[in-house]
Motif scaffolding. Structure first.
Motif, PDB file in Angstrom:
ATOM      1  N   ASP A  67       0.847  -1.194   0.000  1.00 11.50           N
ATOM      2  CA  ASP A  67       0.000   0.000   0.000  1.00 11.50           C
ATOM      3  C   ASP A  67       0.881   1.242   0.000  1.00 11.50           C
ATOM      4  OD1 ASP A  67      -1.847   1.988   0.359  1.00 11.50           O
ATOM      5  OD2 ASP A  67      -2.975   0.935   1.906  1.00 11.50           O
ATOM      6  N   THR A  68       0.838   2.011  -1.072  1.00  9.66           N
ATOM      7  CA  THR A  68       1.686   3.204  -1.207  1.00  9.66           C
ATOM      8  C   THR A  68       0.907   4.496  -1.022  1.00  9.66           C
ATOM      9  OG1 THR A  68       1.333   3.264  -3.609  1.00  9.66           O
ATOM     10  CG2 THR A  68       3.216   1.977  -2.799  1.00  9.66           C
ATOM     11  N   ASP A  69      -0.337   4.419  -0.551  1.00 12.33           N
ATOM     12  CA  ASP A  69      -1.190   5.605  -0.430  1.00 12.33           C
ATOM     13  C   ASP A  69      -0.840   6.394   0.827  1.00 12.33           C
ATOM     14  OD1 ASP A  69      -3.136   7.513  -0.413  1.00 12.33           O
ATOM     15  OD2 ASP A  69      -4.832   6.128  -0.360  1.00 12.33           O
ATOM     16  N   PRO A  70      -0.285   7.600   0.710  1.00 10.34           N
ATOM     17  CA  PRO A  70       0.074   8.382   1.902  1.00 10.34           C
ATOM     18  C   PRO A  70      -1.138   8.916   2.649  1.00 10.34           C
ATOM     19  CG  PRO A  70       0.452   9.678  -0.074  1.00 10.34           C
ATOM     20  CD  PRO A  70       0.091   8.302  -0.538  1.00 10.34           C
ATOM     21  N   GLU A  71      -2.317   8.906   2.010  1.00  8.52           N
ATOM     22  CA  GLU A  71      -3.512   9.410   2.686  1.00  8.52           C
ATOM     23  C   GLU A  71      -3.959   8.480   3.810  1.00  8.52           C
ATOM     24  OE1 GLU A  71      -4.570  12.371   2.184  1.00  8.52           O
ATOM     25  OE2 GLU A  71      -3.268  12.726   0.444  1.00  8.52           O
ATOM     26  N   ARG A  72      -3.400   7.280   3.881  1.00  9.81           N
ATOM     27  CA  ARG A  72      -3.733   6.364   4.976  1.00  9.81           C
ATOM     28  C   ARG A  72      -2.945   6.681   6.250  1.00  9.81           C
ATOM     29  NH1 ARG A  72      -6.744   2.007   3.209  1.00  9.81           N
ATOM     30  NH2 ARG A  72      -6.595   1.475   1.005  1.00  9.81           N
ATOM     31  N   TRP A  73      -2.063   7.672   6.165  1.00 13.45           N
ATOM     32  CA  TRP A  73      -1.272   8.027   7.342  1.00 13.45           C
ATOM     33  C   TRP A  73      -2.194   8.525   8.447  1.00 13.45           C
ATOM     34  CZ3 TRP A  73       3.868   7.458   8.358  1.00 13.45           C
ATOM     35  CH2 TRP A  73       4.376   8.118   9.473  1.00 13.45           C
ATOM     36  N   VAL A 106      11.560   4.544  -2.685  1.00 12.78           N
ATOM     37  CA  VAL A 106      11.219   4.903  -1.310  1.00 12.78           C
ATOM     38  C   VAL A 106      10.025   5.855  -1.335  1.00 12.78           C
ATOM     39  CG1 VAL A 106      11.987   6.028   0.807  1.00 12.78           C
ATOM     40  CG2 VAL A 106      13.574   4.568  -0.485  1.00 12.78           C
ATOM     41  N   HIS A 107       8.992   5.526  -0.562  1.00 12.74           N
ATOM     42  CA  HIS A 107       7.813   6.385  -0.426  1.00 12.74           C
ATOM     43  C   HIS A 107       7.845   7.007   0.963  1.00 12.74           C
ATOM     44  CE1 HIS A 107       5.622   4.580  -3.956  1.00 12.74           C
ATOM     45  NE2 HIS A 107       6.498   3.618  -3.698  1.00 12.74           N
ATOM     46  N   THR A 108       7.955   8.313   1.024  1.00 11.14           N
ATOM     47  CA  THR A 108       7.912   9.005   2.308  1.00 11.14           C
ATOM     48  C   THR A 108       6.553   9.673   2.466  1.00 11.14           C
ATOM     49  OG1 THR A 108       9.091  10.544   3.761  1.00 11.14           O
ATOM     50  CG2 THR A 108       8.849  11.191   1.444  1.00 11.14           C
ATOM     51  N   LEU A 109       6.273  10.182   3.645  1.00  8.50           N
ATOM     52  CA  LEU A 109       4.989  10.822   3.897  1.00  8.50           C
ATOM     53  C   LEU A 109       4.804  12.020   2.967  1.00  8.50           C
ATOM     54  CD1 LEU A 109       2.386  11.071   5.491  1.00  8.50           C
ATOM     55  CD2 LEU A 109       3.651  12.345   7.245  1.00  8.50           C
ATOM     56  N   ASP A 110       3.677  12.009   2.234  1.00  6.74           N
ATOM     57  CA  ASP A 110       3.395  13.101   1.293  1.00  6.74           C
ATOM     58  C   ASP A 110       1.898  13.148   1.031  1.00  6.74           C
ATOM     59  OD1 ASP A 110       3.880  15.218  -0.477  1.00  6.74           O
ATOM     60  OD2 ASP A 110       4.065  13.860  -2.181  1.00  6.74           O
ATOM     61  N   SER A 111       1.123  13.385   2.075  1.00  6.65           N
ATOM     62  CA  SER A 111      -0.329  13.465   1.928  1.00  6.65           C
ATOM     63  C   SER A 111      -0.750  14.922   1.782  1.00  6.65           C
ATOM     64  CB  SER A 111      -1.016  12.856   3.150  1.00  6.65           C
ATOM     65  OG  SER A 111      -0.738  13.621   4.317  1.00  6.65           O
ATOM     66  N   ARG A 112      -2.035  15.134   1.541  1.00 10.58           N
ATOM     67  CA  ARG A 112      -2.525  16.508   1.440  1.00 10.58           C
ATOM     68  C   ARG A 112      -2.310  17.262   2.744  1.00 10.58           C
ATOM     69  NH1 ARG A 112      -6.429  13.567  -1.384  1.00 10.58           N
ATOM     70  NH2 ARG A 112      -7.698  13.352   0.502  1.00 10.58           N
ATOM     71  N   ALA A 113      -2.516  16.580   3.864  1.00 12.51           N
ATOM     72  CA  ALA A 113      -2.338  17.234   5.165  1.00 12.51           C
ATOM     73  C   ALA A 113      -0.872  17.327   5.571  1.00 12.51           C
ATOM     74  CB  ALA A 113      -3.123  16.479   6.234  1.00 12.51           C
ATOM     75  N   TYR A 114      -0.044  16.395   5.080  1.00  9.14           N
ATOM     76  CA  TYR A 114       1.368  16.335   5.489  1.00  9.14           C
ATOM     77  C   TYR A 114       2.250  16.218   4.245  1.00  9.14           C
ATOM     78  CZ  TYR A 114      -0.894  15.124   9.912  1.00  9.14           C
ATOM     79  OH  TYR A 114      -1.691  15.120  11.030  1.00  9.14           O
ATOM     80  N   PRO A 115       2.491  17.323   3.534  1.00 10.35           N
ATOM     81  CA  PRO A 115       3.313  17.266   2.315  1.00 10.35           C
ATOM     82  C   PRO A 115       4.758  16.910   2.620  1.00 10.35           C
ATOM     83  CG  PRO A 115       2.794  19.539   2.899  1.00 10.35           C
ATOM     84  CD  PRO A 115       1.976  18.684   3.812  1.00 10.35           C
ATOM     85  N   ALA A 116       5.392  16.242   1.641  1.00 10.18           N
ATOM     86  CA  ALA A 116       6.765  15.766   1.838  1.00 10.18           C
ATOM     87  C   ALA A 116       7.735  16.907   2.114  1.00 10.18           C
ATOM     88  CB  ALA A 116       7.212  14.971   0.611  1.00 10.18           C
ATOM     89  N   ALA A 117       7.521  18.060   1.517  1.00  9.51           N
ATOM     90  CA  ALA A 117       8.447  19.180   1.705  1.00  9.51           C
ATOM     91  C   ALA A 117       8.503  19.628   3.156  1.00  9.51           C
ATOM     92  CB  ALA A 117       8.036  20.342   0.801  1.00  9.51           C
ATOM     93  N   GLN A 118       7.478  19.284   3.940  1.00  6.02           N
ATOM     94  CA  GLN A 118       7.459  19.663   5.361  1.00  6.02           C
ATOM     95  C   GLN A 118       7.614  18.468   6.290  1.00  6.02           C
ATOM     96  OE1 GLN A 118       3.907  21.957   6.133  1.00  6.02           O
ATOM     97  NE2 GLN A 118       4.184  23.226   4.327  1.00  6.02           N
ATOM     98  N   TRP A 119       7.183  17.274   5.834  1.00  7.81           N
ATOM     99  CA  TRP A 119       7.111  16.133   6.734  1.00  7.81           C
ATOM    100  C   TRP A 119       7.884  14.909   6.248  1.00  7.81           C
ATOM    101  CZ3 TRP A 119       4.746  16.998  11.327  1.00  7.81           C
ATOM    102  CH2 TRP A 119       3.915  18.113  11.409  1.00  7.81           C
ATOM    103  N   GLY A 120       8.355  14.897   5.020  1.00  2.00           N
ATOM    104  CA  GLY A 120       9.032  13.727   4.490  1.00  2.00           C
ATOM    105  C   GLY A 120      10.494  13.651   4.882  1.00  2.00           C
ATOM    106  N   VAL A 121      11.131  12.515   4.525  1.00  5.87           N
ATOM    107  CA  VAL A 121      12.569  12.385   4.778  1.00  5.87           C
ATOM    108  C   VAL A 121      13.330  13.237   3.760  1.00  5.87           C
ATOM    109  CG1 VAL A 121      12.363  10.103   5.818  1.00  5.87           C
ATOM    110  CG2 VAL A 121      12.711  10.284   3.358  1.00  5.87           C
ATOM    111  N   ARG A 122      14.424  13.865   4.213  1.00  5.05           N
ATOM    112  CA  ARG A 122      15.194  14.768   3.348  1.00  5.05           C
ATOM    113  C   ARG A 122      16.479  14.112   2.849  1.00  5.05           C
ATOM    114  NH1 ARG A 122      16.260  19.218   6.702  1.00  5.05           N
ATOM    115  NH2 ARG A 122      18.360  18.467   7.178  1.00  5.05           N
TER     116      ARG A 122
END
Length: 708
Positions: free
Chosen positions: A590-596, A631-647
């Protein structure tokens, strides 16, 4: 009592002649007709559903008490457990309720029961009428829906993590929201918004989810605020109609036949024809005896209701009493009269056949030509101690069933009474007779002196044996198959007899797959045995398919998940984990970040705030060839990767026992990062996180690794 064959009257020895003469002279007080030649279809046992009914761990009652009832649906979700559920206790309050839900599901959804499970979301929330006060949080309080959505994300992720497949599980949004201020002490408008948001969120997280509702206390279209017609207008207008329409029937004097007809009319008027119906609590508290229960079951069958669930009027909600079908004394469980009524209902096999009810008596009937048996279970709507007089069962279509039922020129007929007793070893045999049929019709007259009793009439073979063995389950339940990779699947077989059984398995696999298994397996007396089947995928086709294990007349279908992603079959580990996240979420496909969800539900979240590096590993039992990692990092509408993903992170593999850095990523702001490199044969893959854009935790959704 007495039987009639043609024009002859056959007296039961236990009935005084004067009583028989009076019954014959006065005629029957009620008549039920059964046409053995008019087939309705295979029995579904839709009336056998349970609200809670099992122990907290799902172990009790035993298979010996559950299996003969052929239950189709269980409903609940850890109601009334300490901790207050999600509302009062957050994840810690929710966790024990979820654990009970998972444990019971695992018991009932596998063999020998293979039942469905309806998750009552309001129970997980804590709103079962006991744990919460009106001042405790409810969804949407103050216009804030974030906690409701976080809760739903947690539930759907847990459902997925427990391998609850869509055909096994149902989501019930809320129980009895219309019941005063007990279960949803908030305005109706807030409930309706909760419904709309809940349905949309669940379907966004799982498009195949089946949603049940509204579960009102009654089905009504009278001038009240909680009318079913108005509720259906609301869900149709908002595009949030359920998959299964549900309500309770706990009011004396109501008939499920009329209710089902009204429900189907309301659905058809709104373009929802064909929606399954679920009466998920029945009957009224005055109908807890075999006579009335069996009448209600017959009415449910006549109404063609797809699901029905018994209500609880006693100890709730971790007592293994099957909603009152079992009598508990200390740790011992005893069958009572109602248990036997449902057992005889479940013992109807072959095909259901047509019945015509009397004024107060109705029946469920089946004809099984293969077994040479017809069985009719009769109940009455009086359900008390009054004397109903003589009830006549008229059986038509005898000629068409002659070959199946007649042995040596005679039909064996047994009549049983199921009295309303707290402990009942078995039904009472009122009469057993060999009859010589000479017409197409047979009459069976029953002196029904106590309306609380049910009656059973069986023609032909009298046994009601269940299969002596079953295939319980398979591990994994849905195996992932990589190309050319032998994948073991362990089937569990259970023997219910007092002797060992040697069974010969037959495997069915689709084209492009091979299977290998022992020629036979021996299952110990009253025990389990494991059968290991090795599946290998030889095709490049990635279409999902299935395999089937057949043992005698028992079978189990196993979904197959073909994949090119080697991480799907790896063992996952992490440097640390913040509950309820898990590194196991990183190879679930499951690669859907909206399930976070909160705390990393749906993915992996480390547990060391601001401390780096963090790492996750995928380990294989032997080296696998990989040349590409995603690699899939957190990138949902509420938690975009630019603010919450791995750098910043490194991709490291263990090759011939030595760690080798395959790729380095720096300054990342994307949700999906793919790295390519020369092919290596690795038995371990590590994602080593050096920094995140939030500077606190590492948050990942999925890891994938491919040969090409």
């Amino acid at each position: 009592m007495f039987l009639r064959a043609g024009g002859a009257v056959i007296l039961g020895a236990a009935v005084p002649a004067a009583l028989a003469r009076a019954a014959a002279a006065d005629g029957p007080s009620d008549t039920v007709r059964v046409d053995l030649g008019q087939v309705l279809g295979e029995p579904t046992y839709a009336a056998t559903g349970f609200l809670h009914g099992l122990s907290q761990d799902g172990i009790q009652p035993s298979d010996a008490l559950l299996r003969p009832l052929k239950p189709q649906l269980f409903r609940g979700a850890g109601s009334a457990l300490p901790g207050g559920g999600w509302s009062a206790g957050g994840y810690q309050g929710y966790a024990p309720r979820w654990a009970m839900t998972r444990d019971i599901f695992q018991r009932v959804a596998s063999g020998p029961l293979n039942a469905e499970y309806c998750i009552v979301l309001s129970d997980l929330w804590g709103a079962e009428g006991v744990s919460l006060k009106p001042t405790d949080p409810y969804p949407g309080d103050g216009g804030d829906w974030s906690n409701w959505e976080a809760f739903l994300i947690q539930v759907v992720n847990d459902v997925k993590g427990a391998d609850m497949r869509p055909n096994q599980v149902q989501y019930e949004i809320w129980n009895e929201p219309d019941f005063g201020n007990v279960y949803f002490p908030r305005p109706k408008a807030q409930y309706e918004e909760m419904w709309r948001r809940g349905v949309r969120k669940i379907r966004a997280l799982d498009p195949k989810a089946r949603i049940v509702g509204p579960t009102f206390t009654r089905l009504t279209v009278t001038d009240e605020s909680w009318r079913m017609d108005r509720w259906l207008d609301m869900v149709v207008a908002s595009g949030t109609a359920p998959d299964i329409l549900s309500w309770h029937d706990l009011i004396p004097g109501r008939d499920p036949v009329n209710q089902a007809a009204l429900a189907r009319t309301l659905l058809a008027e709104r373009g929802l024809s064909g929606m399954p119906l679920q009466i998920n609590e029945y009957p009224s508290s005055g109908g807890l005896d075999p006579g009335y229960n069996t009448w209600y079951v017959a009415r449910l069958e006549r109404a063609r209701v797809e699901y029905a669930v018994l209500a609880i009027y006693g100890s709730c909600c971790t007592f293994p009493q099957l909603d009152g079908l079992l009598t508990q004394e200390g740790d011992e469980l005893f069958r009572n009269g109602r248990w036997w009524a449902y057992q005889r209902y479940a013992a109807i096999t072959g095909n259901l056949v047509s019945t015509r009810p009397g004024s107060a008596v109705d029946a469920v009937a089946g004809m099984d030509h293969a077994r040479g048996q017809a069985r009719i279970v009769l109940g009455n709507e009086r359900g008390d101690g009054r004397d109903l007089g003589t009830v006549r069962l008229t059986l038509d279509g005898i000629a068409g069933a002659h070959r199946s039922l007649v042995k040596n020129g005679r039909i064996r007929v047994r009549v049983e009474r199921i009295p309303d007793r707290a402990k009942l070893t078995e039904p009472e045999v009122v009469r057993e007779q060999q009859l010589s049929p000479d017409r197409n019709t047979l009459d069976v007259d029953i002196p029904w002196h106590d309306a609380s009793s049910a009656y059973v009439v069986t023609l032909g073979e009298q046994d009601s044996e269940l299969p002596p063995y079953v295939i319980v389950d398979a591990t994994p339940a849905a195996p992932v198959l990589l190309p050319g990779e032998p994948t073991p699947v362990v089937f569990r077989l259970r023997n219910y007899t007092d002797d060992p059984l040697t069974l010969r398995p037959v495997l069915s696999v689709p084209d492009g797959y091979t299977a290998a298994a022992p020629a036979e397996v021996t299952v110990p007396a009253n025990g389990d045995a494991q059968l290991t089947v090795t599946l290998t995928r030889t095709t490049t086709d990635l279409t999902a398919t299935e395999s089937r294990l057949i043992v005698g007349d028992q079978s189990l279908t196993v979904p197959l998940q073909p994949s090119e992603n080697w991480v799907r079959i790896a063992a996952m580990a992490a440097s640390s984990t913040h509950a309820p996240s898990s590194p196991a979420n990183l190879n679930d496909g499951d690669t859907d970040p909206e399930r976070w969800g909160g705390g990393g539900a749906g993915g992996w979240n480390d547990a060391t705030d601001g401390a780096f590096p963090d790492w996750v590993t995928a380990t294989w039992s032997h080296p696998v060839r990989i040349s590409r990692v995603r690699v899939h990092t957190l990138d949902s509408r509420a938690y975009p990767a630019a603010q919450w993903g791995v750098r910043d992170f490194d991709v490291v593999a263990r090759v011939d026992g030595v760690g080798r850095t395959l790729a380095q990523v720096r300054g990342n702001v994307a949700g999906v990062i793919e790295s390519r490199f020369d092919t290596v044969a690795a038995d371990l893959l590590e994602i080593r996180v050096l920094a995140s854009n939030s500077n606190d935790y590492s948050r990942l959704i999925e890891i994938e690794a491919f040969t090409a």
